[in-house]
Design an enzyme around this catalytic site. Structure first.
Site, PDB file in Angstrom:
ATOM      1  N   HIS A 227       0.843  -1.293  -0.123  1.00  0.00           N
ATOM      2  CA  HIS A 227       0.106   0.004  -0.209  1.00  0.00           C
ATOM      3  C   HIS A 227       1.116   0.957   0.133  1.00  0.00           C
ATOM      4  O   HIS A 227       1.992   1.185   0.610  1.00  0.00           O
ATOM      5  CB  HIS A 227      -0.997  -0.110   1.269  1.00  0.00           C
ATOM      6  CG  HIS A 227      -1.790   0.741   1.015  1.00  0.00           C
ATOM      7  ND1 HIS A 227      -1.979   2.655   1.440  1.00  0.00           N
ATOM      8  CD2 HIS A 227      -3.552   0.403   1.395  1.00  0.00           C
ATOM      9  CE1 HIS A 227      -3.000   2.704   1.302  1.00  0.00           C
ATOM     10  NE2 HIS A 227      -4.521   2.440   1.137  1.00  0.00           N
ATOM     11  N   ALA A 228       0.346   1.983  -0.981  1.00  0.00           N
ATOM     12  CA  ALA A 228       1.317   3.220  -0.913  1.00  0.00           C
ATOM     13  C   ALA A 228       1.035   4.434   0.303  1.00  0.00           C
ATOM     14  O   ALA A 228       2.413   4.491   0.174  1.00  0.00           O
ATOM     15  CB  ALA A 228       0.858   4.640  -1.664  1.00  0.00           C
TER      16      ALA A 228
END
Length: 395
Positions: A227-228
Site C-alpha cells: 500500500h502506498a
C-alpha cells in the site's frame, strides 16, 4: 422467475471490451442483447487469442447470453434492418470509432426524432466534445492519460494493470447509467442520451490519489504490491519461501500484530513505529524486523497467527488458485455456459438476489442469429438469402 430486465431489448454496435462488458451485464439481468457484428470475422476481440477451446478469452468472458446479427452497415438493406430493429428496441449501445455512429445517422439527435423512447449510450475514449474528442483510445493509453501508470508499479518502473481497467470502468458506468436511464424513462416516457468517457470513468477511480496530491502535494509513491500510504500492508516473505499478504488499518491492529503475531509487544511503542505516519517514514527498518521474525516460520503458520490476532491476510493466488478457490466453490458461484466450441465454466455475476436467477446463456457464433432476427422483422427467406449472399456483404 422474472428478471429485472426481462422484456428490454438492447441493440449494440460493439467491439473489444467496454461496450460488450456493459451489455453482457444487461443480459445477465434478462435483457435481450442483439450484438451487431461485421459479417465474417465479427467483433475483432474474437481474434485476441485462442485460449478457450480455440476461442478468445476476452470474448468468451463478456459475450454470453447475446444474439449475434451479422450486418454490413455500409449496405442500404442492412442499414434498413438496423433501423427496423431500433424501432423495437429500448437501448442502443455503441463504442465504434469516434464519429462513426453519427456518420451512419445513429447520433442521439437523429434517432430521438424517430424513436423518442430509445436510450442511446455512446462509449468513447474521451467523450463527445473537447479537444480530445476525435483521438483513438485503447485501454493502456487511457491508463496513461488518467495517471494510473504514475502510481502503479515499483519505484523504478511504472506498470499497467494486468486487466483492462479503463475499459471495465467505462463498461460499468455505461451499465449503471443505462439502468438509471430506464428508471428515468419510466417517469418521463422519454429516452435519453448517455455519453461515457473512458478517461472520465478511470479518472473517477483515481479520486484518492488525486486528492492525496491536492494543490501540488507529492503524489502517492509507486510501491509495487504494498500500500502506498498504510504500513505494514503488502506481501511479506516467510521462512519456507512462501509469501503472506497482510494489511493493518489502525493502531489497535498494530498493537495486536506486535503482541500476537510478532510476539514483540515493545515494538508497538517504538517511536519509529508508533503511528502509521511513522511506520510509513521508516518502512525499511520495520520491513527488516518483520522479515527477520517471519523467517523462522512457514507461511501457513504466519497465517494462523494473523487469523488468531484478527489481522486481515490473504493468499497470493495465481489464476490456478482463483479457478480452484474454495470460497467460490463453497458459495456455488460456478455455472456452465455454452460456446460455439463446447461448454465452459463461468462465474455468476457478483451479487446474490433471492428474487431471480441470472441469465447464463451461450456465447454466440458470428451471425448465428441473423436469419431468425431478420425473419422476426418480417423479412422473407429470399430477402435474407440476398442480404447474406456473397458480394452483398463485406467479409
Amino acid at each position: 422467475m422474472i428478471r429485472p430486465l426481462d422484456g428490454i431489448t438492447v441493440i449494440s454496435l460493439e467491439h473489444a471490451v467496454a461496450a460488450p462488458f456493459c451489455t453482457r451485464q444487461l443480459a445477465d439481468l434478462g435483457a435481450r442483447v442483439i450484438k451487431v457484428e461485421r459479417p465474417g470475422a465479427g467483433d475483432f476481440a474474437r481474434g485476441y487469442d485462442q485460449r478457450v477451446n480455440g476461442q478468445s478469452s476476452h470474448f468468451t468472458w463478456i459475450n454470453r447470453s447475446k444474439e449475434s446479427l451479422a450486418l454490413d452497415l455500409k449496405q442500404s438493406a442492412a442499414h434498413g434492418a438496423l433501423m427496423q430493429l431500433l424501432a423495437t428496441a429500448d437501448v442502443l449501445v455503441q463504442n465504434l470509432a469516434p464519429g462513426a455512429a453519427a456518420r451512419m445517422g445513429l447520433s442521439f439527435e437523429a434517432l430521438h426524432a424517430q424513436f423518442p423512447k430509445l436510450i442511446v449510450c455512446d462509449i468513447s475514449g474521451y467523450g463527445a466534445d473537447g479537444p480530445y474528442r476525435d483521438k483513438k483510445a485503447y485501454d493502456l493509453l487511457i491508463q496513461s492519460e488518467a495517471g494510473f501508470l504514475s502510481i502503479t508499479g515499483s519505484p523504478e518502473v511504472p506498470s499497467k494493470a494486468g486487466i483492462s481497467v479503463a475499459d471495465i470502468a467505462a463498461g460499468m458506468y455505461a451499465y449503471t447509467n443505462i439502468l438509471s436511464a430506464l428508471l428515468l424513462r419510466g417517469r418521463t416516457g422519454e429516452g435519453s442520451h448517455i455519453d461515457v468517457s473512458m478517461l472520465e470513468a478511470l479518472g473517477e477511480w483515481m479520486g484518492y490519489p488525486m486528492y492525496y496530491a491536492y494543490e501540488g502535494a507529492p503524489p502517492p509513491p509507486r510501491t509495487g504490491s504494498s500500500h502506498a500510504s498504510i504500513y505494514p500492508y503488502g506481501p511479506f516473505a516467510a521462512g519456507d519461501g512462501g509469501t503472506v499478504m497482510l494489511g493493518l488499518q489502525n493502531e489497535r491492529e498494530w498493537q495486536a500484530f506486535c503482541d500476537k503475531v510478532l510476539e514483540q509487544p515493545a515494538l508497538a511503542k517504538d517511536a519509529r513505529f508508533d503511528s502509521n505516519a511513522h511506520r510509513n517514514e521508516n518502512r525499511a527498518a520495520l520491513q527488516a524486523e518483520i522479515l527477520r521474525i517471519f523467517s523462522a516460520f512457514k507461511a501457513e503458520q504466519i497465517v494462523e497467527r494473523l487469523d488468531a490476532a484478527g489481522i486481515a491476510n490473504a493468499h497470493v493466488n495465481d489464476m490456478a488458485g482463483l479457478w480452484t478457490h474454495p470460497q467460490l466453490a463453497a458459495r456455488q458461484r460456478w455455472r456452465t455456459v455454452g460456446t460455439p466450441k463446447g461448454d465452459v465454466p463461468a462465474l455468476l455475476p457478483p451479487g446474490l438476489n433471492n428474487a431471480f436467477d441470472y441469465r447464463m446463456d451461450a456465447v454466440p457464433a458470428v451471425g448465428e442469429h441473423t436469419s431468425s432476427i431478420l425473419a422476426s422483422l418480417g423479412w422473407s427467406a429470399a430477402q435474407i438469402d440476398a442480404l447474406q449472399s456473397p458480394g452483398s456483404v463485406a467479409d
